[in-house]
Write a protein that holds these residues in place. Structure first.
Motif, PDB file in Angstrom:
ATOM      1  N   GLY A   9       1.021  -1.362   0.032  1.00 25.55           N
ATOM      2  CA  GLY A   9       0.279  -0.011   0.057  1.00 25.55           C
ATOM      3  C   GLY A   9       0.708   1.386  -0.377  1.00 25.55           C
ATOM      4  O   GLY A   9       0.104   2.406   0.492  1.00 25.55           O
ATOM      5  N   SER A  10       1.961   0.820  -0.347  1.00 24.85           N
ATOM      6  CA  SER A  10       3.071   1.795  -0.059  1.00 24.85           C
ATOM      7  C   SER A  10       3.109   3.326  -1.194  1.00 24.85           C
ATOM      8  O   SER A  10       3.187   4.596  -0.933  1.00 24.85           O
ATOM      9  CB  SER A  10       4.677   2.075  -0.002  1.00 24.85           C
ATOM     10  N   ILE A  11       1.869   3.270  -2.229  1.00 24.89           N
ATOM     11  CA  ILE A  11       1.604   4.194  -3.676  1.00 24.89           C
ATOM     12  C   ILE A  11       1.074   5.449  -3.080  1.00 24.89           C
ATOM     13  O   ILE A  11       0.669   6.175  -3.427  1.00 24.89           O
ATOM     14  CB  ILE A  11       0.832   3.474  -4.357  1.00 24.89           C
ATOM     15  N   ALA A  12      -0.016   5.035  -1.490  1.00 27.80           N
ATOM     16  CA  ALA A  12      -0.540   5.880  -1.035  1.00 27.80           C
ATOM     17  C   ALA A  12       0.144   7.262  -1.441  1.00 27.80           C
ATOM     18  O   ALA A  12      -0.043   8.315  -1.025  1.00 27.80           O
ATOM     19  CB  ALA A  12      -1.275   5.580   0.116  1.00 27.80           C
ATOM     20  N   ALA A  13       2.050   7.173  -0.845  1.00 29.26           N
ATOM     21  CA  ALA A  13       3.159   7.960  -0.312  1.00 29.26           C
ATOM     22  C   ALA A  13       2.997   8.556  -1.568  1.00 29.26           C
ATOM     23  O   ALA A  13       3.725  10.450  -1.542  1.00 29.26           O
ATOM     24  CB  ALA A  13       4.168   6.927  -0.364  1.00 29.26           C
ATOM     25  N   ILE A  14       2.378   8.588  -2.596  1.00 25.70           N
ATOM     26  CA  ILE A  14       2.532   9.629  -4.066  1.00 25.70           C
ATOM     27  C   ILE A  14       2.207  10.794  -3.679  1.00 25.70           C
ATOM     28  O   ILE A  14       2.197  11.689  -4.054  1.00 25.70           O
ATOM     29  CB  ILE A  14       2.337   8.685  -5.709  1.00 25.70           C
ATOM     30  N   LYS A  15       0.318  10.639  -3.124  1.00 27.82           N
ATOM     31  CA  LYS A  15      -0.126  12.259  -2.760  1.00 27.82           C
ATOM     32  C   LYS A  15       0.693  13.072  -2.220  1.00 27.82           C
ATOM     33  O   LYS A  15       1.129  14.181  -2.438  1.00 27.82           O
ATOM     34  CB  LYS A  15      -1.228  11.540  -1.985  1.00 27.82           C
ATOM     35  N   ARG A  16       1.698  13.091  -1.424  1.00 24.68           N
ATOM     36  CA  ARG A  16       2.205  13.473   0.290  1.00 24.68           C
ATOM     37  C   ARG A  16       3.768  13.819  -1.043  1.00 24.68           C
ATOM     38  O   ARG A  16       3.787  14.933  -0.900  1.00 24.68           O
ATOM     39  CB  ARG A  16       2.658  13.148   1.394  1.00 24.68           C
ATOM     40  N   GLU A  17       4.768  12.989  -1.309  1.00 25.59           N
ATOM     41  CA  GLU A  17       5.431  12.907  -2.214  1.00 25.59           C
ATOM     42  C   GLU A  17       5.819  13.971  -3.365  1.00 25.59           C
ATOM     43  O   GLU A  17       7.008  14.496  -3.674  1.00 25.59           O
ATOM     44  CB  GLU A  17       6.343  11.660  -2.475  1.00 25.59           C
ATOM     45  N   ILE A  18       4.914  13.927  -4.218  1.00 25.81           N
ATOM     46  CA  ILE A  18       4.555  14.880  -6.023  1.00 25.81           C
ATOM     47  C   ILE A  18       4.202  15.961  -4.929  1.00 25.81           C
ATOM     48  O   ILE A  18       3.151  16.148  -4.887  1.00 25.81           O
ATOM     49  CB  ILE A  18       3.645  14.413  -6.466  1.00 25.81           C
ATOM     50  N   PRO A  19       4.833  17.009  -4.979  1.00 28.64           N
ATOM     51  CA  PRO A  19       4.587  18.549  -5.098  1.00 28.64           C
ATOM     52  C   PRO A  19       3.784  19.012  -5.248  1.00 28.64           C
ATOM     53  O   PRO A  19       3.468  18.725  -6.432  1.00 28.64           O
ATOM     54  CB  PRO A  19       5.968  19.482  -5.023  1.00 28.64           C
ATOM     55  N   HIS A  20       2.774  19.198  -4.946  1.00 28.39           N
ATOM     56  CA  HIS A  20       0.916  19.952  -5.453  1.00 28.39           C
ATOM     57  C   HIS A  20       1.625  21.386  -6.673  1.00 28.39           C
ATOM     58  O   HIS A  20       0.822  20.649  -7.487  1.00 28.39           O
ATOM     59  CB  HIS A  20       0.283  20.399  -4.204  1.00 28.39           C
ATOM     60  N   ASP A  21       2.268  21.916  -6.573  1.00 27.83           N
ATOM     61  CA  ASP A  21       2.254  22.886  -7.570  1.00 27.83           C
ATOM     62  C   ASP A  21       3.046  22.196  -9.246  1.00 27.83           C
ATOM     63  O   ASP A  21       3.119  22.879  -9.201  1.00 27.83           O
ATOM     64  CB  ASP A  21       2.837  23.983  -6.798  1.00 27.83           C
ATOM     65  N   LYS A  22       3.422  20.858  -8.632  1.00 28.56           N
ATOM     66  CA  LYS A  22       4.167  20.386 -10.466  1.00 28.56           C
ATOM     67  C   LYS A  22       2.870  19.670 -11.036  1.00 28.56           C
ATOM     68  O   LYS A  22       2.378  19.200 -10.891  1.00 28.56           O
ATOM     69  CB  LYS A  22       5.093  20.011  -9.890  1.00 28.56           C
ATOM     70  N   LYS A  23       2.867  20.170 -12.382  1.00 28.52           N
ATOM     71  CA  LYS A  23       2.555  19.226 -13.630  1.00 28.52           C
ATOM     72  C   LYS A  23       3.108  18.641 -13.913  1.00 28.52           C
ATOM     73  O   LYS A  23       3.934  17.687 -13.762  1.00 28.52           O
ATOM     74  CB  LYS A  23       2.554  20.817 -14.499  1.00 28.52           C
ATOM     75  N   LEU A  24       2.132  17.253 -13.548  1.00 29.87           N
ATOM     76  CA  LEU A  24       3.061  15.937 -13.062  1.00 29.87           C
ATOM     77  C   LEU A  24       2.353  14.962 -15.281  1.00 29.87           C
ATOM     78  O   LEU A  24       1.382  15.008 -14.566  1.00 29.87           O
ATOM     79  CB  LEU A  24       1.982  14.730 -12.461  1.00 29.87           C
ATOM     80  N   MET A  25       3.837  13.568 -15.435  1.00 31.09           N
ATOM     81  CA  MET A  25       3.108  13.120 -16.317  1.00 31.09           C
ATOM     82  C   MET A  25       3.402  11.907 -15.687  1.00 31.09           C
ATOM     83  O   MET A  25       4.508  11.549 -15.265  1.00 31.09           O
ATOM     84  CB  MET A  25       3.836  13.625 -17.670  1.00 31.09           C
ATOM     85  N   LEU A  26       2.180  11.012 -16.087  1.00 27.48           N
ATOM     86  CA  LEU A  26       2.804  10.191 -15.749  1.00 27.48           C
ATOM     87  C   LEU A  26       3.377   8.727 -17.101  1.00 27.48           C
ATOM     88  O   LEU A  26       2.469   8.782 -17.963  1.00 27.48           O
ATOM     89  CB  LEU A  26       1.068   8.941 -14.714  1.00 27.48           C
ATOM     90  N   LEU A  27       4.454   7.847 -16.792  1.00 33.95           N
ATOM     91  CA  LEU A  27       4.885   7.417 -17.628  1.00 33.95           C
ATOM     92  C   LEU A  27       4.597   5.649 -17.782  1.00 33.95           C
ATOM     93  O   LEU A  27       4.746   5.993 -16.455  1.00 33.95           O
ATOM     94  CB  LEU A  27       6.156   7.786 -18.167  1.00 33.95           C
ATOM     95  N   TYR A  28       4.349   4.777 -18.842  1.00 36.92           N
ATOM     96  CA  TYR A  28       3.980   3.860 -18.509  1.00 36.92           C
ATOM     97  C   TYR A  28       4.442   2.956 -19.446  1.00 36.92           C
ATOM     98  O   TYR A  28       4.521   3.138 -21.056  1.00 36.92           O
ATOM     99  CB  TYR A  28       2.729   3.512 -17.385  1.00 36.92           C
ATOM    100  N   GLY A  29       4.364   1.584 -19.029  1.00 37.04           N
ATOM    101  CA  GLY A  29       4.558   0.689 -20.576  1.00 37.04           C
ATOM    102  C   GLY A  29       2.995   0.592 -20.770  1.00 37.04           C
ATOM    103  O   GLY A  29       2.262   1.360 -21.563  1.00 37.04           O
ATOM    104  N   ASN A  30       3.359  -1.024 -21.342  1.00 39.58           N
ATOM    105  CA  ASN A  30       1.116  -0.906 -21.776  1.00 39.58           C
ATOM    106  C   ASN A  30       0.749  -1.931 -21.124  1.00 39.58           C
ATOM    107  O   ASN A  30      -0.223  -1.014 -20.435  1.00 39.58           O
ATOM    108  CB  ASN A  30       2.165  -2.781 -23.286  1.00 39.58           C
ATOM    109  N   SER A  31      -0.080  -3.101 -20.956  1.00 40.47           N
ATOM    110  CA  SER A  31      -0.856  -3.417 -20.864  1.00 40.47           C
ATOM    111  C   SER A  31      -0.778  -3.599 -18.973  1.00 40.47           C
ATOM    112  O   SER A  31      -1.897  -3.499 -18.089  1.00 40.47           O
ATOM    113  CB  SER A  31      -2.021  -4.741 -21.294  1.00 40.47           C
ATOM    114  N   SER A  32      -0.034  -4.049 -18.558  1.00 41.12           N
ATOM    115  CA  SER A  32       0.412  -4.303 -17.624  1.00 41.12           C
ATOM    116  C   SER A  32      -0.058  -3.866 -16.390  1.00 41.12           C
ATOM    117  O   SER A  32      -0.310  -4.279 -14.971  1.00 41.12           O
ATOM    118  CB  SER A  32       1.804  -5.292 -16.793  1.00 41.12           C
TER     119      SER A  32
END
Ligand code: NZQ
Ligand code: ZN
Length: 387
Positions: free
Chosen positions: A18-41
């Motif tokens: 469940g450590s994914i929940a930490a991304i909410k506090r770790e990524i600064p709110h004022d940043k414009k964010l892009m999520l990068l990922y692969g294909n279907s997995s």
């Protein structure tokens, strides 16, 4: 004796269920964010939804997907253009080494004024800044989540080349073993072998009395032998996958290499095999490591003997015999994970070996290994012995 070194490992490691929940506090709110990922997995294994719900308070999250294994330079130019156009200033990579390496390249190339290929050609030396990035690991293998390195392919040029830069250390990484439960046996095995060989590249070189680095290396190898096999056979064994994940990360966080001579010949040769013959990274390593260590038995005698004693508990008095036994056991372990270990298993002949060697020369990889004595001629003889 141990050489002078600087150990710098700035990436925050956030481990656990469940450590994914930490991304909410770790990524600064004022940043414009892009999520990068692969294909279907990512979507199939539920990680995508977990990311989106952790970031549900964000009105806008850009996405760039379709990043294939061995991330391709020309494909990533599309991402770099979008990052520049939309003024993205934070990247979150969710996947294995390919996605994390892709994000590292996009991060540094997006702030580089000249031709981004210069970054690869100069092995990262020509650039000095990058957009902040972070990662969520779904395939423990590369250790890219905690280091300053990346490997980018350019299929149009049949190239797969490493680069590094202090600016591309991820800010943080999420290591949640549950995200790896959906890995196939083959992908799990790839991670185990890649990590095993990362350790050997930094450990089986020259003895400089680096007692702590050696024992740290041996502890990772012993853990891979124990828990790698368990994770390979029990997909959702949380404890085994926890240990596996930490092995992959800690093998590449810079401590094993601190102050000791490093090899990396097996990796450089394997990159050419992957780019020329489209054989996945770990599968290519499995073809090279056996004949390579066999060829290097003399120059690596002292560390190979230590490896045979401390990792394989071989106490055969005859040192050469003990080393041969350790190398045999190593290849038996890899085969137990389903790896083919001979080039001929992939129908590779002298013709392909010649191409591999010519590629190495064209990429200036002509003095490989800790003694810089693995020349193209030596590579040809090593690979021929594996036909
Ligand atoms: O594309 P999707 O659908 O996401 O599938 C991926 C991909 O096809 C799949 N996968 C990832 N997580 C999964 C999953 N499938 C099911 N469940 C999950 N949880 O696995 C496939 C392979 O992914 P990839 O990222 O290519 O594998 P890996 O993590 O082994 O990374 C290999 C890359 O790392 C580079 C290699 O050169 C290669 O390009 N390396 C990077 C290094 C570094 N930066 O320090 C060092 C390493 O030696 C290595 O060279
Ligand atoms: Zn590797």
């Amino acid at each position: 004796m141990i050489r002078n070194f600087t150990f710098y490992s700035p990436t925050k490691i956030i481990f656990g269920k469940g450590s994914i929940a930490a991304i909410k506090r770790e990524i600064p709110h004022d940043k414009k964010l892009m999520l990068l990922y692969g294909n279907s997995s990512l979507k199939k294994n539920g990680t995508y939804d977990k990311i989106k719900s952790a970031l549900s308070d964000r009105t806008e999250i850009f996405e760039f997907s379709g990043i294939d294994p061995n991330p391709d330079y020309d494909y990533l130019l599309n991402c770099i253009n979008e990052v520049k156009r939309e003024k993205i200033d934070y990247l979150l990579a969710a996947g294995g080494g390919s996605v994390i390496d892709a994000a590292k390249f996009v991060a540094i190339a997006s702030l580089y004024e000249d031709d981004p290929w210069e970054i690869i050609k100069t092995f990262g030396a020509c650039a000095n800044k990058a957009i902040p990035l972070a990662s969520i690991v779904t395939l423990p293998a590369s250790g890219s989540e905690v280091n300053r390195d990346a490997v980018i392919s350019r299929k149009s040029k049949k190239a797969k080349l490493p680069f590094g830069n202090i600016a591309i250390y991820p800010q943080f990484t999420i290591l949640d073993p549950e995200l790896t439960f959906t890995l196939s046996k083959e992908q799990t095995a790839n991670g185990i072998l890649d990590t095993f060989v990362h350790v050997l590249e930094q450990y089986l070189t020259i003895n400089v009395n680096a007692k702590l680095q050696d024992r740290f290396a041996e502890s990772i190898l012993l853990t891979l032998l124990e828990d790698g096999t368990i994770a390979y056979n029990e997909q959702d064994n949380y404890e085994a996958r926890s240990n596996l994940m930490l092995c992959s990360t800690m093998a590449m966080n810079g401590f094993l290499r601190a102050g000791v001579p490093m090899d990396w010949a097996t990796h450089m040769i394997s990159h050419e095999i992957t780019s020329l013959l489209d054989i996945p990274h770990a599968r290519a390593l499995a073809l090279v490591i056996g004949p390579y260590l066999d060829y290097c038995k003399k120059q690596k005698h002292e560390k190979l003997l230590q490896y045979s004693r401390r990792v394989w508990n071989i106490y055969e008095v005859n040192e050469e015999k003990a080393i041969d036994m350790a190398l045999d056991k190593t290849m038996i372990f890899f085969k137990s994970l389903g790896f083919k270990t001979k080039l001929s298993d992939y129908g590779i002949t002298e013709k392909e070996i010649d191409k591999i060697v010519r590629q190495l020369i064209s990429h200036q990889m002509i003095k490989l290994g800790e003694n810089r004595n693995i020349t193209p001629e030596v590579v040809a003889s090593i690979l021929t012995s594996s036909l």
